[in-house]
Design a protein around this motif. Structure first.
Motif, mmCIF file in Angstrom:
data_model
loop_
_atom_site.group_PDB
_atom_site.id
_atom_site.type_symbol
_atom_site.label_atom_id
_atom_site.label_comp_id
_atom_site.label_asym_id
_atom_site.label_seq_id
_atom_site.Cartn_x
_atom_site.Cartn_y
_atom_site.Cartn_z
ATOM 1 N N ASP A 298 0.727 -1.285 0.292
ATOM 2 C CA ASP A 298 -0.111 -0.012 -0.105
ATOM 3 C C ASP A 298 0.833 1.383 0.036
ATOM 4 O OD1 ASP A 298 -2.280 -1.529 0.021
ATOM 5 O OD2 ASP A 298 -2.836 -1.316 2.155
ATOM 6 N N THR A 299 1.924 1.286 0.553
ATOM 7 C CA THR A 299 2.731 2.477 0.816
ATOM 8 C C THR A 299 3.942 2.620 -0.342
ATOM 9 O OG1 THR A 299 4.196 1.442 2.409
ATOM 10 C CG2 THR A 299 2.477 2.774 3.390
ATOM 11 N N ARG A 300 4.324 1.310 -0.820
ATOM 12 C CA ARG A 300 5.526 1.516 -1.898
ATOM 13 C C ARG A 300 5.124 0.842 -3.118
ATOM 14 N NH1 ARG A 300 10.679 1.901 0.495
ATOM 15 N NH2 ARG A 300 10.559 3.273 2.409
ATOM 16 N N GLY A 301 3.857 0.591 -3.428
ATOM 17 C CA GLY A 301 3.293 0.032 -4.595
ATOM 18 C C GLY A 301 3.347 -1.263 -4.592
ATOM 19 N N PRO A 302 2.791 -1.771 -5.736
ATOM 20 C CA PRO A 302 2.013 -3.409 -5.582
ATOM 21 C C PRO A 302 3.314 -4.048 -5.559
ATOM 22 C CG PRO A 302 1.786 -2.074 -7.854
ATOM 23 C CD PRO A 302 2.177 -1.097 -6.842
ATOM 24 N N ARG A 303 4.391 -3.709 -5.863
ATOM 25 C CA ARG A 303 5.753 -4.747 -5.671
ATOM 26 C C ARG A 303 6.671 -4.351 -4.557
ATOM 27 N NH1 ARG A 303 6.976 -8.174 -9.637
ATOM 28 N NH2 ARG A 303 9.215 -7.764 -9.034
ATOM 29 N N GLY A 304 5.809 -3.637 -3.768
ATOM 30 C CA GLY A 304 6.725 -3.280 -2.351
ATOM 31 C C GLY A 304 7.869 -2.460 -2.694
ATOM 32 N N ALA A 305 8.075 -1.661 -3.761
ATOM 33 C CA ALA A 305 9.400 -0.840 -4.049
ATOM 34 C C ALA A 305 10.217 -1.649 -4.810
ATOM 35 C CB ALA A 305 10.026 -0.163 -2.863
ATOM 36 N N TYR A 306 10.077 -2.890 -5.237
ATOM 37 C CA TYR A 306 10.960 -3.601 -5.984
ATOM 38 C C TYR A 306 10.653 -3.385 -7.613
ATOM 39 C CZ TYR A 306 12.850 -6.610 -2.049
ATOM 40 O OH TYR A 306 13.139 -7.070 -0.966
ATOM 41 N N PRO A 307 11.682 -3.246 -8.539
ATOM 42 C CA PRO A 307 11.510 -2.796 -9.731
ATOM 43 C C PRO A 307 10.965 -4.197 -10.562
ATOM 44 C CG PRO A 307 13.967 -3.434 -9.375
ATOM 45 C CD PRO A 307 13.317 -3.383 -8.246
ATOM 46 N N ASP A 308 10.554 -3.613 -11.532
ATOM 47 C CA ASP A 308 9.879 -4.896 -12.530
ATOM 48 C C ASP A 308 10.886 -5.247 -13.669
ATOM 49 O OD1 ASP A 308 7.858 -6.441 -12.851
ATOM 50 O OD2 ASP A 308 6.358 -4.876 -13.681
ATOM 51 N N LEU A 309 12.094 -4.636 -13.712
ATOM 52 C CA LEU A 309 13.139 -5.011 -14.421
ATOM 53 C C LEU A 309 12.703 -5.051 -15.860
ATOM 54 C CD1 LEU A 309 14.720 -8.069 -12.549
ATOM 55 C CD2 LEU A 309 15.629 -5.576 -12.503
ATOM 56 N N GLN A 310 12.737 -6.012 -16.792
ATOM 57 C CA GLN A 310 12.455 -6.130 -18.077
ATOM 58 C C GLN A 310 11.001 -6.053 -18.330
ATOM 59 O OE1 GLN A 310 14.988 -5.154 -20.228
ATOM 60 N NE2 GLN A 310 16.306 -5.095 -18.634
ATOM 61 N N ARG A 311 10.043 -6.279 -17.374
ATOM 62 C CA ARG A 311 8.733 -6.666 -17.945
ATOM 63 C C ARG A 311 8.046 -5.481 -18.423
ATOM 64 N NH1 ARG A 311 8.729 -9.723 -12.538
ATOM 65 N NH2 ARG A 311 9.226 -11.808 -13.007
ATOM 66 N N VAL A 312 7.207 -5.765 -19.380
ATOM 67 C CA VAL A 312 6.342 -4.513 -19.769
ATOM 68 C C VAL A 312 4.863 -5.009 -19.528
ATOM 69 C CG1 VAL A 312 5.798 -2.796 -21.708
ATOM 70 C CG2 VAL A 312 8.153 -3.615 -21.565
ATOM 71 N N ARG A 313 4.417 -4.808 -18.501
ATOM 72 C CA ARG A 313 3.063 -5.378 -18.299
ATOM 73 C C ARG A 313 1.888 -5.026 -19.235
ATOM 74 N NH1 ARG A 313 3.233 -8.405 -13.489
ATOM 75 N NH2 ARG A 313 5.129 -8.270 -12.254
ATOM 76 N N SER A 314 1.825 -3.760 -19.688
ATOM 77 C CA SER A 314 0.846 -3.253 -20.463
ATOM 78 C C SER A 314 0.792 -4.108 -21.614
ATOM 79 C CB SER A 314 1.268 -1.813 -20.624
ATOM 80 O OG SER A 314 2.452 -1.369 -21.486
ATOM 81 N N LEU A 315 1.757 -4.740 -22.254
ATOM 82 C CA LEU A 315 1.595 -5.453 -23.723
ATOM 83 C C LEU A 315 1.026 -6.649 -23.192
ATOM 84 C CD1 LEU A 315 5.407 -4.937 -25.063
ATOM 85 C CD2 LEU A 315 3.241 -3.529 -25.327
ATOM 86 N N ALA A 316 0.913 -7.097 -21.875
ATOM 87 C CA ALA A 316 0.081 -8.622 -21.741
ATOM 88 C C ALA A 316 -1.204 -8.261 -21.572
ATOM 89 C CB ALA A 316 0.921 -9.128 -20.827
#
Length: 317
Positions: A298-316
């Motif tokens: 809730d405070t750091r985003g859905p991944r808890g402040a961890y980066p998504d690296l190479q994933r582009v979720r919008s394309l999926a």
């Protein structure tokens, strides 16, 4: 020749007597310590904030204050907080160990939902008792005790585990040395198969917080100590959910360290439970860890402040 032999015999006798006296004195000292008469005296670093903010408190802690000065001291250095429910057998001994930790200390026993003589035993042992006729629930006693505590350092322990002062003092000393949250360096029985879910949850939470170095050390386990600054950043209400308080402490930039090992798993009294019944306490602790993870997302985003690296979720999508 006879005189030399008498002199040697006399010397040997005196030596044996001296040795016997030394051994007897050593045993008396050890006996006094076992009975709990030794009180710890802490010394403060000269640049410590406690020393700068309140010199009288520092002097009280190292035994340099007069009786006249003692009357105007605004607050103790240490508050020991002990929730208790039907712990008449152990509470007096637990309080006595707590009073040995520091000369300038208050011991708070939060007696809740008790139907035995826990409150009377705690008072006779020297504690200040906060009495609630109804049960406050798991860990709520810590929150209530912290709200009433006046000390610069808050040390939390339980009423059913007798932990000697020698194993409590290192947590206080760690906070005096600059640690904000001093944890029990206890990882749980990690070699058992399967590993208990609560042990796994503690290790997992520290990993999510990028503090794998803490292993299974957690604010869920006692004993642990907080500085007054840590309490303000964490928030008193969070103490009711120890994994949440743990996460807030680390995200808040506080200095969190596992400072001393206390084998509470071995020392904890075995509670009788019905075979095949649900382990409700473990379920509460697991839910508390889920609450901490939800706060992180809730405070750091859905991944808890961890980066998504190479994933582009919008394309999926």
């Amino acid at each position: 020749m006879l005189r030399k032999q008498r002199n040697r015999a006399s010397f040997a006798t005196k030596t044996r007597k001296k040795h016997t006296r030394r051994v007897s004195e050593k045993r008396r000292i050890q006996s006094r310590r076992k009975k709990g008469t030794k009180t710890y005296v802490f010394s403060l670093p000269p640049n410590h904030s406690f020393h700068a903010n309140n010199r009288r408190e520092a002097h009280e802690m190292i035994g340099e204050v007069t009786e006249q000065d003692r009357e105007v001291l605004p607050q103790p250095v240490l508050s020991v907080i002990i929730p208790a429910m039907n712990e008449e057998r152990t509470i007096a001994a637990v309080v006595r160990e707590a009073t040995r930790i520091c000369r300038d200390a208050e011991v708070l026993v939060i007696v809740n939902g008790s139907t035995d003589g826990t409150a009377n035993e705690a008072e006779r042992a020297g504690a200040r008792v906060l009495h609630y006729p109804e049960a406050l629930g798991h860990d709520a006693g810590r929150r209530v005790g912290a709200a009433s505590a006046r000390g610069q350092i808050l040390l939390f322990t339980d009423a059913d585990i007798l932990i000697p002062a020698e194993h409590l003092a290192p947590f206080v000393q760690a906070v005096l040395n600059g640690v904000d949250v001093a944890l029990n360096n206890y990882n749980g029985p990690v070699t058992r198969s399967p590993v208990h879910p609560v042990v796994e949850a503690k290790h997992m939470l520290n990993s999510l917080l990028s503090r794998s170095d803490l292993g299974g050390a957690s604010m869920t386990a006692i004993p642990h100590a907080l500085s007054r600054q840590a309490l303000e950043i964490i928030g008193i209400s969070s103490l009711e959910i120890p994994p949440l308080a743990h996460a807030k402490a680390i995200f808040g930039g506080l200095r969190v360290q596992a400072v001393h090992h206390v084998p509470v798993g071995k020392w904890n009294a075995v509670r009788s439970t019905k075979r095949g019944g649900a382990d409700l306490l473990s379920q509460i602790v697991l839910n508390d860890h889920l609450e901490a993870i939800r706060w992180m997302t809730d405070t750091r985003g859905p991944r808890g402040a961890y980066p998504d690296l190479q994933r582009v979720r919008s394309l999926a999508q």
